[in-house]
Write a protein that holds these residues in place. Sequence first.
Motif, mmCIF file in Angstrom:
data_model
loop_
_atom_site.group_PDB
_atom_site.id
_atom_site.type_symbol
_atom_site.label_atom_id
_atom_site.label_comp_id
_atom_site.label_asym_id
_atom_site.label_seq_id
_atom_site.Cartn_x
_atom_site.Cartn_y
_atom_site.Cartn_z
ATOM 1 N N TYR A 144 -12.340 3.590 6.633
ATOM 2 C CA TYR A 144 -13.441 2.857 6.012
ATOM 3 C C TYR A 144 -12.938 2.193 4.731
ATOM 4 C CZ TYR A 144 -16.853 4.685 9.274
ATOM 5 O OH TYR A 144 -17.553 4.954 10.429
ATOM 6 N N GLU A 145 -12.900 0.880 4.761
ATOM 7 C CA GLU A 145 -12.590 0.031 3.617
ATOM 8 C C GLU A 145 -11.285 0.394 2.908
ATOM 9 O OE1 GLU A 145 -15.579 -1.385 1.083
ATOM 10 O OE2 GLU A 145 -16.697 -2.173 2.790
ATOM 11 N N PRO A 146 -10.158 0.395 3.619
ATOM 12 C CA PRO A 146 -8.881 0.584 2.928
ATOM 13 C C PRO A 146 -8.601 -0.591 2.010
ATOM 14 C CG PRO A 146 -8.522 -0.076 5.208
ATOM 15 C CD PRO A 146 -9.997 0.171 5.070
ATOM 16 N N TYR A 147 -7.861 -0.319 0.955
ATOM 17 C CA TYR A 147 -7.415 -1.402 0.075
ATOM 18 C C TYR A 147 -5.900 -1.364 -0.081
ATOM 19 C CZ TYR A 147 -6.671 -4.473 -3.856
ATOM 20 O OH TYR A 147 -6.194 -5.496 -4.652
ATOM 21 N N SER A 148 -5.364 -0.313 -0.644
ATOM 22 C CA SER A 148 -3.922 -0.223 -0.844
ATOM 23 C C SER A 148 -3.289 0.616 0.265
ATOM 24 C CB SER A 148 -3.625 0.406 -2.202
ATOM 25 O OG SER A 148 -4.206 1.699 -2.277
ATOM 26 N N GLY A 149 -1.954 0.616 0.304
ATOM 27 C CA GLY A 149 -1.240 1.502 1.212
ATOM 28 C C GLY A 149 -1.033 0.979 2.617
ATOM 29 N N PHE A 150 -1.246 -0.313 2.868
ATOM 30 C CA PHE A 150 -0.994 -0.871 4.195
ATOM 31 C C PHE A 150 0.512 -0.903 4.448
ATOM 32 C CE2 PHE A 150 -5.219 -2.722 3.403
ATOM 33 C CZ PHE A 150 -5.835 -2.463 4.616
ATOM 34 N N VAL A 151 0.945 -0.219 5.494
ATOM 35 C CA VAL A 151 2.384 -0.150 5.798
ATOM 36 C C VAL A 151 2.736 -1.162 6.893
ATOM 37 C CG1 VAL A 151 2.614 2.239 5.074
ATOM 38 C CG2 VAL A 151 2.004 1.753 7.444
ATOM 39 N N PHE A 152 3.861 -1.837 6.693
ATOM 40 C CA PHE A 152 4.374 -2.832 7.648
ATOM 41 C C PHE A 152 5.835 -2.520 7.940
ATOM 42 C CE2 PHE A 152 0.827 -4.961 5.656
ATOM 43 C CZ PHE A 152 0.273 -5.763 6.656
ATOM 44 N N PRO A 153 6.322 -2.958 9.098
ATOM 45 C CA PRO A 153 7.755 -2.763 9.380
ATOM 46 C C PRO A 153 8.613 -3.499 8.355
ATOM 47 C CG PRO A 153 6.558 -3.422 11.366
ATOM 48 C CD PRO A 153 5.624 -3.617 10.221
ATOM 49 N N GLU A 154 9.753 -2.924 8.046
ATOM 50 C CA GLU A 154 10.692 -3.596 7.150
ATOM 51 C C GLU A 154 11.003 -4.990 7.685
ATOM 52 O OE1 GLU A 154 13.777 -0.716 7.335
ATOM 53 O OE2 GLU A 154 13.056 0.390 5.573
ATOM 54 N N GLY A 155 10.931 -5.977 6.813
ATOM 55 C CA GLY A 155 11.169 -7.357 7.211
ATOM 56 C C GLY A 155 9.929 -8.077 7.683
ATOM 57 N N GLU A 156 8.800 -7.370 7.793
ATOM 58 C CA GLU A 156 7.562 -7.990 8.265
ATOM 59 C C GLU A 156 6.412 -7.844 7.263
ATOM 60 O OE1 GLU A 156 6.443 -7.102 12.315
ATOM 61 O OE2 GLU A 156 8.507 -6.584 12.855
ATOM 62 N N VAL A 157 6.722 -7.473 6.043
ATOM 63 C CA VAL A 157 5.673 -7.322 5.032
ATOM 64 C C VAL A 157 5.167 -8.707 4.637
ATOM 65 C CG1 VAL A 157 5.100 -6.460 2.739
ATOM 66 C CG2 VAL A 157 6.733 -5.207 4.178
ATOM 67 N N PRO A 158 3.864 -8.962 4.734
ATOM 68 C CA PRO A 158 3.342 -10.289 4.392
ATOM 69 C C PRO A 158 3.383 -10.541 2.885
ATOM 70 C CG PRO A 158 1.544 -8.786 4.856
ATOM 71 C CD PRO A 158 2.806 -8.040 5.180
ATOM 72 N N LYS A 159 3.200 -11.793 2.531
ATOM 73 C CA LYS A 159 3.122 -12.144 1.111
ATOM 74 C C LYS A 159 1.923 -11.449 0.471
ATOM 75 C CE LYS A 159 5.234 -16.741 1.540
ATOM 76 N NZ LYS A 159 5.029 -18.202 1.333
ATOM 77 N N ALA A 160 2.055 -11.161 -0.817
ATOM 78 C CA ALA A 160 0.956 -10.548 -1.548
ATOM 79 C C ALA A 160 -0.278 -11.443 -1.498
ATOM 80 C CB ALA A 160 1.364 -10.294 -2.994
ATOM 81 N N ILE A 161 -1.440 -10.828 -1.442
ATOM 82 C CA ILE A 161 -2.701 -11.571 -1.435
ATOM 83 C C ILE A 161 -3.304 -11.481 -2.829
ATOM 84 C CG2 ILE A 161 -5.006 -11.748 -0.428
ATOM 85 C CD1 ILE A 161 -3.896 -10.462 2.096
ATOM 86 N N THR A 162 -3.472 -12.614 -3.452
ATOM 87 C CA THR A 162 -4.029 -12.629 -4.810
ATOM 88 C C THR A 162 -5.544 -12.650 -4.750
ATOM 89 O OG1 THR A 162 -3.944 -15.052 -4.902
ATOM 90 C CG2 THR A 162 -2.023 -13.841 -5.713
ATOM 91 N N SER A 163 -6.156 -12.177 -5.832
ATOM 92 C CA SER A 163 -7.610 -12.209 -5.953
ATOM 93 C C SER A 163 -7.964 -12.157 -7.427
ATOM 94 C CB SER A 163 -8.251 -11.022 -5.217
ATOM 95 O OG SER A 163 -8.110 -9.831 -5.964
ATOM 96 N N THR A 164 -9.235 -12.338 -7.724
ATOM 97 C CA THR A 164 -9.704 -12.196 -9.102
ATOM 98 C C THR A 164 -10.119 -10.759 -9.402
ATOM 99 O OG1 THR A 164 -11.931 -12.885 -8.405
ATOM 100 C CG2 THR A 164 -10.465 -14.592 -9.277
ATOM 101 N N GLY A 165 -9.838 -9.851 -8.468
ATOM 102 C CA GLY A 165 -10.107 -8.435 -8.711
ATOM 103 C C GLY A 165 -9.309 -7.911 -9.892
ATOM 104 N N LEU A 166 -9.653 -6.734 -10.349
ATOM 105 C CA LEU A 166 -9.102 -6.208 -11.597
ATOM 106 C C LEU A 166 -7.771 -5.488 -11.432
ATOM 107 C CD1 LEU A 166 -12.397 -4.816 -13.199
ATOM 108 C CD2 LEU A 166 -11.469 -7.139 -13.229
ATOM 109 N N PHE A 167 -7.226 -5.429 -10.211
ATOM 110 C CA PHE A 167 -6.011 -4.651 -9.989
ATOM 111 C C PHE A 167 -4.822 -5.504 -9.541
ATOM 112 C CE2 PHE A 167 -9.579 -1.761 -9.523
ATOM 113 C CZ PHE A 167 -9.214 -0.745 -10.392
#
Length: 359
Positions: free
Chosen positions: A232-255
């Motif tokens: 339910y509503e994950p935010y951090s900790g998404f794991v991807f295979p090495e070499g397949e990590v997507p670009k960071a997603i920016t937001s106006t959130g506080l973190f």
Amino acid sequence: MKEISIVILFATMMFNVYAQTEKRPLKPLVIRSQGSFSVGGSSSTAAGSFDVNQALKPDGQTFHGDHAYAFYQIPLKSKKLPLVFLHGAGQSKKTWESTPDGREGFQNIFLRKDYSVYLLDQPRRGAAGRSTVESTIKPIADEQFWFTQFRIGNFPEFFPNVQFPRDKAALEQFYRQMTPNTGAFDPTVVSAAVSALFDKIGPGVLITHSQGCGAGWLSAIANEKVSAVVAYEPYSGFVFPEGEVPKAITSTGLFGPLNGVAVPLSDFKKLTEKPIVIYYGDNIAKEPTSVWNMDHWRSGLEMAKLWVAAINKHGGDAQVVHLPEVGIHGNTHFPMSDLNNLEVANHLAAWLKEKGLNK
């Protein structure tokens, strides 16, 4: 006999009061067994020799910590796979118990569906507060931040369609369920304790919330007894295979930007061997916005979709359910305790049935 009659009368009165709070007829719950235990963790022994006459000195004494605390209930006729519930940041197993306005939470809802239920306090939190690392707990006023961060609204205003109860008493109960860390949050410590639980109880379904979702992925990688994962509503900790990590997603959130985490492909593929479903609620921005709480969760939802695509690309069975898109509206970051939590639970129950996890 008089004492027994008084107990029965009191229990009946309390049940009637609770049923009125629920505003729906409730049959008595029949529990075959219940209990609690600590699981996982580590221990150490201080240097020196213990002297019973100097018992306040640590010399030669032991310290057990970093375990999880589990409370369980097994209904009279239980399904094969139990449900294991792990909370998120600033929370405890209270997340899954009674709602802030006194209705049944997922604990009782799924007991009534004949699932055995295990509620966890993660290491260094709540009833599992004995941490092996030091921490300072500061009483900093922050509750209006959490009101906003968890999408109840933009304080002091509630979102117009929000499913959170709007009475003062419920909001106070919600504030009071916030629970501090007694040591730094460490997803590897949490996942080790969760994995130890599955070693103890056998196969089951892991249901996580928010910050706990990242530790949930690690637990599912570490232990094949995690038969399925609900997040339910994950935010951090998404794991991807090495070499397949997507670009960071920016937001106006506080973190700041949201980043994926690289793991070996062999570990990632373990997540493709079990069904996974991710849920998000309402009032999440569809495109970048200056409304920081809505934009924060936009980045989480976007990352979740990328993560599910990666799982399925490698042969897995994962999906994102955005509740408004399936006709369930107004949910906060806590859909398990919102006013429509029974509807949310029924959607999950249907998914469990679809995946053959309800036998």
